[in-house]
Enzyme design. Structure first.
Site, PDB file in Angstrom:
ATOM      1  N   CYS A   2       0.845  -1.186   0.000  1.00  0.00           N
ATOM      2  CA  CYS A   2       0.000   0.000   0.000  1.00  0.00           C
ATOM      3  C   CYS A   2       0.887   1.245   0.000  1.00  0.00           C
ATOM      4  O   CYS A   2       1.958   1.258   0.594  1.00  0.00           O
ATOM      5  CB  CYS A   2      -0.929   0.109   1.198  1.00  0.00           C
ATOM      6  SG  CYS A   2      -2.112  -1.228   1.322  1.00  0.00           S
ATOM      7  N   ARG A  27       4.153  -0.736  -4.879  1.00  0.00           N
ATOM      8  CA  ARG A  27       3.949  -1.137  -3.483  1.00  0.00           C
ATOM      9  C   ARG A  27       2.672  -1.954  -3.311  1.00  0.00           C
ATOM     10  O   ARG A  27       2.500  -2.668  -2.331  1.00  0.00           O
ATOM     11  CB  ARG A  27       3.854   0.102  -2.588  1.00  0.00           C
ATOM     12  CG  ARG A  27       5.133   0.861  -2.462  1.00  0.00           C
ATOM     13  CD  ARG A  27       4.888   2.134  -1.698  1.00  0.00           C
ATOM     14  NE  ARG A  27       4.619   1.878  -0.298  1.00  0.00           N
ATOM     15  CZ  ARG A  27       5.526   1.943   0.667  1.00  0.00           C
ATOM     16  NH1 ARG A  27       6.753   2.284   0.375  1.00  0.00           N
ATOM     17  NH2 ARG A  27       5.211   1.705   1.913  1.00  0.00           N
ATOM     18  N   TRP A  74      -2.666  -2.925  -1.520  1.00  0.00           N
ATOM     19  CA  TRP A  74      -2.321  -4.347  -1.517  1.00  0.00           C
ATOM     20  C   TRP A  74      -3.209  -4.932  -0.432  1.00  0.00           C
ATOM     21  O   TRP A  74      -3.045  -4.641   0.757  1.00  0.00           O
ATOM     22  CB  TRP A  74      -0.841  -4.533  -1.175  1.00  0.00           C
ATOM     23  CG  TRP A  74      -0.384  -5.954  -1.260  1.00  0.00           C
ATOM     24  CD1 TRP A  74       0.038  -6.609  -2.389  1.00  0.00           C
ATOM     25  CD2 TRP A  74      -0.302  -6.912  -0.199  1.00  0.00           C
ATOM     26  NE1 TRP A  74       0.374  -7.901  -2.080  1.00  0.00           N
ATOM     27  CE2 TRP A  74       0.180  -8.122  -0.741  1.00  0.00           C
ATOM     28  CE3 TRP A  74      -0.586  -6.868   1.158  1.00  0.00           C
ATOM     29  CZ2 TRP A  74       0.382  -9.261   0.007  1.00  0.00           C
ATOM     30  CZ3 TRP A  74      -0.391  -8.017   1.916  1.00  0.00           C
ATOM     31  CH2 TRP A  74       0.093  -9.194   1.346  1.00  0.00           C
ATOM     32  N   ASN A 100      -2.042   3.123   5.434  1.00  0.00           N
ATOM     33  CA  ASN A 100      -1.080   2.057   5.151  1.00  0.00           C
ATOM     34  C   ASN A 100      -0.719   1.429   6.489  1.00  0.00           C
ATOM     35  O   ASN A 100      -0.272   2.133   7.401  1.00  0.00           O
ATOM     36  CB  ASN A 100       0.175   2.629   4.473  1.00  0.00           C
ATOM     37  CG  ASN A 100       1.248   1.574   4.273  1.00  0.00           C
ATOM     38  OD1 ASN A 100       0.940   0.386   4.180  1.00  0.00           O
ATOM     39  ND2 ASN A 100       2.494   1.992   4.216  1.00  0.00           N
ATOM     40  N   GLY A 101      -0.919   0.123   6.609  1.00  0.00           N
ATOM     41  CA  GLY A 101      -0.637  -0.555   7.871  1.00  0.00           C
ATOM     42  C   GLY A 101      -1.753  -1.530   8.193  1.00  0.00           C
ATOM     43  O   GLY A 101      -2.570  -1.863   7.324  1.00  0.00           O
ATOM     44  N   GLU A 481      17.726 -18.640  -3.996  1.00  0.00           N
ATOM     45  CA  GLU A 481      17.429 -17.290  -4.476  1.00  0.00           C
ATOM     46  C   GLU A 481      16.939 -17.346  -5.939  1.00  0.00           C
ATOM     47  O   GLU A 481      15.997 -16.650  -6.312  1.00  0.00           O
ATOM     48  CB  GLU A 481      18.672 -16.390  -4.332  1.00  0.00           C
ATOM     49  CG  GLU A 481      18.567 -15.006  -4.937  1.00  0.00           C
ATOM     50  CD  GLU A 481      17.376 -14.165  -4.468  1.00  0.00           C
ATOM     51  OE1 GLU A 481      16.730 -14.506  -3.466  1.00  0.00           O
ATOM     52  OE2 GLU A 481      17.083 -13.166  -5.149  1.00  0.00           O
ATOM     53  N   LYS A 485      13.239 -16.103  -7.295  1.00  0.00           N
ATOM     54  CA  LYS A 485      13.095 -15.166  -8.406  1.00  0.00           C
ATOM     55  C   LYS A 485      12.136 -15.727  -9.449  1.00  0.00           C
ATOM     56  O   LYS A 485      11.227 -15.063  -9.899  1.00  0.00           O
ATOM     57  CB  LYS A 485      14.473 -14.948  -9.031  1.00  0.00           C
ATOM     58  CG  LYS A 485      14.982 -13.632  -9.375  1.00  0.00           C
ATOM     59  CD  LYS A 485      15.174 -12.561  -8.373  1.00  0.00           C
ATOM     60  CE  LYS A 485      14.340 -12.491  -7.153  1.00  0.00           C
ATOM     61  NZ  LYS A 485      14.917 -11.886  -6.009  1.00  0.00           N
ATOM     62  N   GLU A 488       8.388 -16.063  -8.190  1.00  0.00           N
ATOM     63  CA  GLU A 488       7.619 -14.848  -7.879  1.00  0.00           C
ATOM     64  C   GLU A 488       7.199 -14.077  -9.113  1.00  0.00           C
ATOM     65  O   GLU A 488       6.206 -13.368  -9.087  1.00  0.00           O
ATOM     66  CB  GLU A 488       8.334 -13.950  -6.859  1.00  0.00           C
ATOM     67  CG  GLU A 488       9.485 -13.128  -7.380  1.00  0.00           C
ATOM     68  CD  GLU A 488      10.094 -12.203  -6.330  1.00  0.00           C
ATOM     69  OE1 GLU A 488       9.350 -11.561  -5.575  1.00  0.00           O
ATOM     70  OE2 GLU A 488      11.336 -12.123  -6.284  1.00  0.00           O
ATOM     71  N   HIS A 504      16.804 -38.421  -0.575  1.00  0.00           N
ATOM     72  CA  HIS A 504      16.038 -38.699   0.647  1.00  0.00           C
ATOM     73  C   HIS A 504      14.552 -38.416   0.463  1.00  0.00           C
ATOM     74  O   HIS A 504      13.813 -38.297   1.433  1.00  0.00           O
ATOM     75  CB  HIS A 504      16.613 -37.901   1.820  1.00  0.00           C
ATOM     76  CG  HIS A 504      18.033 -38.273   2.121  1.00  0.00           C
ATOM     77  ND1 HIS A 504      18.372 -39.479   2.700  1.00  0.00           N
ATOM     78  CD2 HIS A 504      19.202 -37.639   1.865  1.00  0.00           C
ATOM     79  CE1 HIS A 504      19.694 -39.563   2.809  1.00  0.00           C
ATOM     80  NE2 HIS A 504      20.219 -38.454   2.302  1.00  0.00           N
ATOM     81  N   LYS A 603       6.212  -4.420  -3.204  1.00  0.00           N
ATOM     82  CA  LYS A 603       7.645  -4.207  -2.998  1.00  0.00           C
ATOM     83  C   LYS A 603       8.019  -4.129  -1.527  1.00  0.00           C
ATOM     84  O   LYS A 603       8.979  -4.721  -1.084  1.00  0.00           O
ATOM     85  CB  LYS A 603       8.062  -2.931  -3.734  1.00  0.00           C
ATOM     86  CG  LYS A 603       9.552  -2.633  -3.649  1.00  0.00           C
ATOM     87  CD  LYS A 603      10.364  -3.680  -4.384  1.00  0.00           C
ATOM     88  CE  LYS A 603      11.845  -3.411  -4.334  1.00  0.00           C
ATOM     89  NZ  LYS A 603      12.593  -4.620  -4.758  1.00  0.00           N
TER      90      LYS A 603
HETATM   91  O1  M6R Z   1      12.798  -4.693   1.700  1.00  0.00           O
HETATM   92  P1  M6R Z   1      13.302  -6.022   2.178  1.00  0.00           P
HETATM   93  O2  M6R Z   1      14.654  -6.341   1.637  1.00  0.00           O
HETATM   94  O3  M6R Z   1      13.256  -6.164   3.668  1.00  0.00           O
HETATM   95  O4  M6R Z   1      12.292  -7.085   1.582  1.00  0.00           O
HETATM   96  C1  M6R Z   1      12.407  -8.434   1.899  1.00  0.00           C
HETATM   97  C2  M6R Z   1      11.600  -9.299   0.976  1.00  0.00           C
HETATM   98  O5  M6R Z   1      10.255  -8.953   1.042  1.00  0.00           O
HETATM   99  C3  M6R Z   1      12.063  -9.174  -0.485  1.00  0.00           C
HETATM  100  O6  M6R Z   1      13.413  -9.473  -0.616  1.00  0.00           O
HETATM  101  C4  M6R Z   1      11.249 -10.110  -1.393  1.00  0.00           C
HETATM  102  O7  M6R Z   1      11.515 -11.438  -1.061  1.00  0.00           O
HETATM  103  C5  M6R Z   1      11.526  -9.837  -2.865  1.00  0.00           C
HETATM  104  N1  M6R Z   1      10.289  -9.702  -3.574  1.00  0.00           N
HETATM  105  C6  M6R Z   1      12.262 -10.915  -3.546  1.00  0.00           C
HETATM  106  O8  M6R Z   1      12.543 -10.613  -4.874  1.00  0.00           O
END
Ligand code: M6R
Length: 608
Positions: A2, A27, A74, A100-101, A481, A485, A488, A504, A603
């Site tokens: 948000c 966001r 969001w 926001n919150g 990682e 990527k 997501e 296993h 984000k």
């Molecule tokens: O702003 P931050 O680095 O604390 O955010 C952490 C995660 O939300 C962020 O890295 C998220 O996993 C990304 N979308 C990954 O690409």
């Protein structure tokens, strides 16, 4: 997660608010809306989906006013619908509010208000705030907002306007970011700097439990919750709107992947002087480091993976054990922390609710707090004892790329600095690693120059229902990682599996043409993983291997080798992640997804 904006000044607020929301759309993008006060009328428009839809409504029926608020959502409470979209209004539609919150006690407040004959149109937690304001309102908006927020539990950044106070904008903050912009044309509020930089470079960062009042007659005031007026420092920022443009790239993600070499160079230039690491006051002294009995790294998502990779570096360089914890798990598990524990928090935004709560918890136990953060002046930078900035510029794409490699770099420099201060590495050993680090940007550039190779892999995997990543040791973290990527932004189920663990259980999933992406960069495990790949290949898997080696078993068992430049093993994660970033990018593109704004994500995750 948000974004809120607000404006109070001598221009038409509509355009300014839409503009501000555009910069923050990443966001949250489930719905958007805005309310303006003008000619003693309060007008609100809302739309479902992307901001474009709201823009269309505004263009067809422009609403006018010099005071206004806007929101990009969001969804947390209640589905994506017009009723749940912000701004929310009181019953008589005289007060509008954006939030926001999360309000944790909204059910109790709702019941209380329902007993007072208030009814609710939405399923949100936010609507109770505007109805509470209505309840306390007696002509003074500031007082009504203040009385209301004192009843709230949770987190909030709010913008409030009222038809009966047509020249006022009220802003209040508790545990959700809120920044004020000051200009000759008026006052702005926003969840982040990006939507302010176009209008002003003078900003004020609101702190928790602060409420601000802006008026059309060029006056603004800040108060604490006792209504004592407080003086706030004005900060001059040097962020320009250029740094948050796409700069000719099709997507922010692609631009940010390409920014990695320069981001790394910038840090190296700042932090390495005459072959020596200079962290200065940003890090702890030799005496302080010697006292640390434990080192924790706590973060979420990609930032957590940076921490997990760094665990290998810190342990190797200093011989000290490192415990990595996901912030949301750390918060609700037993903690082995005291005043001699170093806790390192990693966050791009510096606003991630889980990580901030973990920081608060560690602080309560007396731990020393180091934050590795990209967004300057974010909440985390103010809460930490020491801050190391990533200096990689604003990261807009939801999928984190350049922040990851920058976080890695800061953590590696810390590891080397600690090793130097503790005497666990010789000056020569440290210099060797620094010299190799200097070569990393050029090696990344080599991978970037072959970006088109990854399009074919994306074509191969785009219709799969599952893709698996695998690796051993530090390569397993790069695999995790890479998998994050890919899942997501492509929405393909992707899982990372430790190569040695496959037999296993997980190997049961392998069938003819199951797609595997393997990461193979470590000398002391290459033979082991080569055998694991053989086991996968004999079950019919198609293996794409990201590797620094020219190893015959690895080659024979791979459908495709993605050769990356050689480096010393511990630095390989800086290189091995780049192909995965491209594979994710091109797969998302091939599937027609919104690369920068993947579904269901945001984000900055400012709710727990
Ligand atoms: O702003 P931050 O680095 O604390 O955010 C952490 C995660 O939300 C962020 O890295 C998220 O996993 C990304 N979308 C990954 O690409």
């Amino acid at each position: 997660m948000c974004g809120i904006v607000g404006y109070c000044g001598n221009k038409n607020a509509g355009e300014i608010i839409l503009n501000g929301l555009k910069k923050m759309e990443y966001r949250g993008y489930d719905s958007a809306g805005m309310s303006l006060v003008g000619q003693d009328k309060l007008k609100t428009i809302k739309s479902i989906g992307k901001l474009e839809n709201l823009k269309k409504i505004y263009k067809e029926n422009p609403i006018k006013g010099s005071v206004g608020i806007g929101h990009t959502r969001w969804a947390t409470h209640g589905e994506v619908s017009l009723a749940n979209a912000h701004p929310h209004l009181n019953t008589s539609e005289t007060i509008a509010l954006v939030h926001n919150g999360i309000i944790e006690n909204y059910q109790d407040l709702k019941k209380e208000l329902e007993n007072l004959d208030y009814s609710f149109k939405s399923k949100t937690d936010t609507e109770v705030i505007v109805q509470l304001i209505d309840y306390y309102y007696n002509g003074n908006l500031l007082n009504a907002v203040l009385k209301s927020v004192k009843r709230l539990k949770g987190s909030y950044a709010l913008g409030v306007i009222s038809m009966n106070n047509p020249s006022e904008l009220i802003a209040v903050r508790y545990k959700s970011p809120l920044i004020v912009g000051l200009s000759d044309d008026g006052y702005f509020i926003s969840s982040e700097l990006s939507s302010l930089v176009e209008y002003t470079n003078k900003v004020i960062y609101m702190e928790n439990n602060e409420i601000a009042q802006f008026s059309l007659n060029n006056e603004y005031k800040f108060f604490n919750y006792n209504l004592d007026e407080i003086q706030k420092e004005i900060t001059n920022i040097d962020l320009d709107s250029q740094s948050i443009s796409k700069n000719g790239f099709d997507h922010y993600m692609l631009k940010e992947i390409f920014e990695q070499p320069d981001a790394i160079r910038n840090t190296l230039e700042k932090r390495i002087v005459e072959n020596k690491i200079k962290l200065g006051d940003s890090f702890f002294t030799k005496e302080e480091i010697e006292k640390f009995n434990k080192i924790y790294i706590i973060a979420c998502g990609t930032a957590f993976h940076a921490g997990e990779v760094a665990k290998f570096a810190i342990q190797k360089f200093t011989g000290r054990q490192v415990i990595c914890d996901i912030a949301s798990e750390f918060n609700y598990n037993q903690k082995f922390i005291d005043e001699n524990t170093l806790t390192i928090f990693v966050s791009q935004s510096g606003e991630t609710a889980d990580t901030l709560l973990a920081l608060e918890n560690a602080k309560k136990l007396g731990a020393k707090i180091l934050a590795i953060v990209n967004s300057e002046n974010s909440t985390m930078t103010r809460e930490a004892d020491k801050v190391i900035y990533c200096y990689c510029g604003p990261e807009i794409s939801v999928a984190s790329t350049k922040a990851y490699t920058s976080q890695l770099l800061q953590l590696y420099l810390i590891a080397l600095d600690m090793a130097d201060k503790l005497g666990t590495m010789s000056k020569e050993e440290i210099t060797d690693i620094l010299e190799e680090l200097m070569l990393i940007p050029g090696k990344i550039e080599f991978i970037l120059s072959n970006k088109d190779d990854f399009r074919d892999i994306a074509e191969d995997i785009k219709n799969e229902s599952s893709v698996y990543y695998t690796g051993r040791g530090i390569d397993f973290i790069s695999a995790k990682e890479g998998a994050l990527k890919l899942k997501e932004i492509s929405y393909i189920h992707t899982e990372a599996m430790a190569s040695g663990e496959l037999k296993h259980g997980s190997i049961a999933l392998m069938e003819k043409n199951t797609k595997i992406i393997a990461v193979v960069t470590q000398n002391f495990t290459v033979d082991k993983i080569a055998s694991n790949l053989e086991e996968l290949k004999s079950r019919g898997a198609d293996i794409y291997t990201i590797t620094t080696f020219n190893n015959s078993t690895v080659n024979q068992n791979s459908k495709q080798i993605i050769k990356i430049p050689e480096t010393i093993d511990i630095l390989a994660p800086f290189l091995s992640i780049i192909p995965s970033q491209f594979i994710a990018y091109y797969t998302s593109l091939a599937k027609g997804n919104d690369v920068d704004k993947p579904r269901n994500l945001a984000k900055s995750v400012t709710v727990e």
